[in-house]
Design an enzyme around this catalytic site. Sequence first.
Site, PDB file in Angstrom:
ATOM      1  N   TYR A   1       1.868 -47.384  27.904  1.00 42.74           N
ATOM      2  CA  TYR A   1       0.758 -46.664  27.272  1.00 42.74           C
ATOM      3  C   TYR A   1       0.167 -45.682  28.271  1.00 42.74           C
ATOM      4  CZ  TYR A   1      -0.295 -48.178  22.577  1.00 42.74           C
ATOM      5  OH  TYR A   1      -0.270 -48.339  21.225  1.00 42.74           O
TER       6      TYR A   1
ATOM      7  N   GLU B   1      -2.578 -43.220  27.157  1.00 44.08           N
ATOM      8  CA  GLU B   1      -3.571 -42.406  26.438  1.00 44.08           C
ATOM      9  C   GLU B   1      -4.377 -41.588  27.432  1.00 44.08           C
ATOM     10  OE1 GLU B   1      -5.989 -44.776  23.849  1.00 44.08           O
ATOM     11  OE2 GLU B   1      -4.273 -45.313  22.596  1.00 44.08           O
TER      12      GLU B   1
ATOM     13  N   ASP C   1       4.809 -20.184  15.341  1.00 48.88           N
ATOM     14  CA  ASP C   1       5.568 -21.440  15.358  1.00 48.88           C
ATOM     15  C   ASP C   1       7.035 -21.074  15.605  1.00 48.88           C
ATOM     16  OD1 ASP C   1       7.056 -23.673  14.792  1.00 48.88           O
ATOM     17  OD2 ASP C   1       5.906 -24.248  13.014  1.00 48.88           O
TER      18      ASP C   1
ATOM     19  N   THR D   1       8.996 -27.298  18.138  1.00 44.91           N
ATOM     20  CA  THR D   1       9.604 -28.604  18.344  1.00 44.91           C
ATOM     21  C   THR D   1      10.477 -28.463  19.583  1.00 44.91           C
ATOM     22  OG1 THR D   1      11.387 -27.974  16.857  1.00 44.91           O
ATOM     23  CG2 THR D   1       9.632 -29.331  15.928  1.00 44.91           C
TER      24      THR D   1
ATOM     25  N   LYS E   1      15.400 -28.536  18.507  1.00 43.66           N
ATOM     26  CA  LYS E   1      16.279 -27.650  17.713  1.00 43.66           C
ATOM     27  C   LYS E   1      17.115 -26.818  18.694  1.00 43.66           C
ATOM     28  CE  LYS E   1      13.350 -27.714  13.601  1.00 43.66           C
ATOM     29  NZ  LYS E   1      11.970 -28.107  13.854  1.00 43.66           N
TER      30      LYS E   1
ATOM     31  N   ARG F   1      13.567 -35.329  20.312  1.00 47.89           N
ATOM     32  CA  ARG F   1      12.725 -35.073  19.143  1.00 47.89           C
ATOM     33  C   ARG F   1      11.256 -35.054  19.565  1.00 47.89           C
ATOM     34  NH1 ARG F   1      14.040 -34.669  14.131  1.00 47.89           N
ATOM     35  NH2 ARG F   1      16.162 -34.671  14.947  1.00 47.89           N
TER      36      ARG F   1
END
Length: 420
Positions: free
Chosen positions: A59, A61, A205, A231, A234, A240
């Site tokens: 974790y 955060e 984008d 992203t 691609k 991903r």
Amino acid sequence: MTTSIDSSSSSIAAVDSEAMEILAAEEARQHGTIELIASENHVSPAVREAVGSVFTNKYAEGYPGKRYYGGCDNMDAAENLARDRVKKLFGCDHANVQPHSGSQANFAVFLAHLSPGDTVLSLDLSHGGHLSHGMKVNVSGMLYNIVSYGVNPETEQFDYDEIHRLAKEHKPKLIISGASAYPRTINFDRFSEIAHEVGALHLADIAHIAGLVATNLHPSPVPTAEFVTTTTHKTLRGPRGGLIMCKEDFAKKVDSRIFPGIQGGPLMHAVLGKAIAFKEALQPSFATYQQQVLDNAKHLADALKSLGNRIVSGGTDNHLMLLDLRTNYPDVTGSDAEGWLEQAGIIVNKNMIPFDERKPIHTSGLRIGTPATTTRGMGSNEMDAIASMLDRVLRSGGEQSVIEGVATEVRTLCDQFPLP
Ligand code: DSN
């Protein structure tokens, strides 16, 4: 069919035969099919190792130096490495590498700049836009007033004068450029000019074309757009995930909208994978790869045209094209075509073409892209072979003997081009 999984040394095989079977089947599928989905790619073994590493246990955060958990030194190092490499790759002021996806990245920008009810000008989904740019059933379309632009009916390309007119009429607070299915060069400078003239900010984008932008094979929006999202999986060929770049003025707000705004703990295994992918993208070989993606797309579009097909807008400037099925195969819908081609081992997705008269579930088009086949090392000869196989399957109207014959050719081709 060959698969790279050695089940005798696989930990999955040792504990879970059902999961192992599914994983092995997917490896075999990816090896044995020609991947033409424009938004997919094959990552390097190094990126795969990172996303399957112990980083998934942690974790983290918060942001480097300001975490809500102990033990984050290595997380900080990985996130700083990823952010620094993004800045080098794209020349941006600020980078946030935590978005779980492109949709999260876009929504965080909306939250950073807009209030519910504000107007956004973006590309119509049926003309190549993306659901996170304002589709009615997406949160972007639920919370904001979306005005859409489309492509010109004659050229099937953006009509910047029309976008300018819509911007002046509707006075949006945000203009989005970028698309999921637009095969032509985007004039990001013009989008910024239009946005700034009407007092809007510009979100570009670049999810589809990020690899081309990173290698200067497509003009970059980074100098003029306030926000750039993408992203990472691609054309950029990373794990991903999503990424936001922005001008320094918006850095704090963007970061706070990702965490704690819409996300909790970042997927640190993906962040480590992103860092590695950005290093790969900084190498000269990545520019060679992107140029080959472009060359293959042009070659494939020309080969399809030479078989009598119509390509939307007449061709492609990037990694993808839209095939209008109506010219050569008038009775074949995109969903028929997608299904038959999949049986033959050629993976595409059905796609609306501009002004499509068929419903989105059927469509009159196919979206075809070259990032994944290029990663496997395929070139112009293979693009000719793919065009011919695609044409034979579609022309046959789904005839089983034709599909089986093509499936054999696909397997032979795939065996010559192993996955990374
Ligand atoms: N679903 C992606 C694509 O295929 O273009 C966009 O998020």
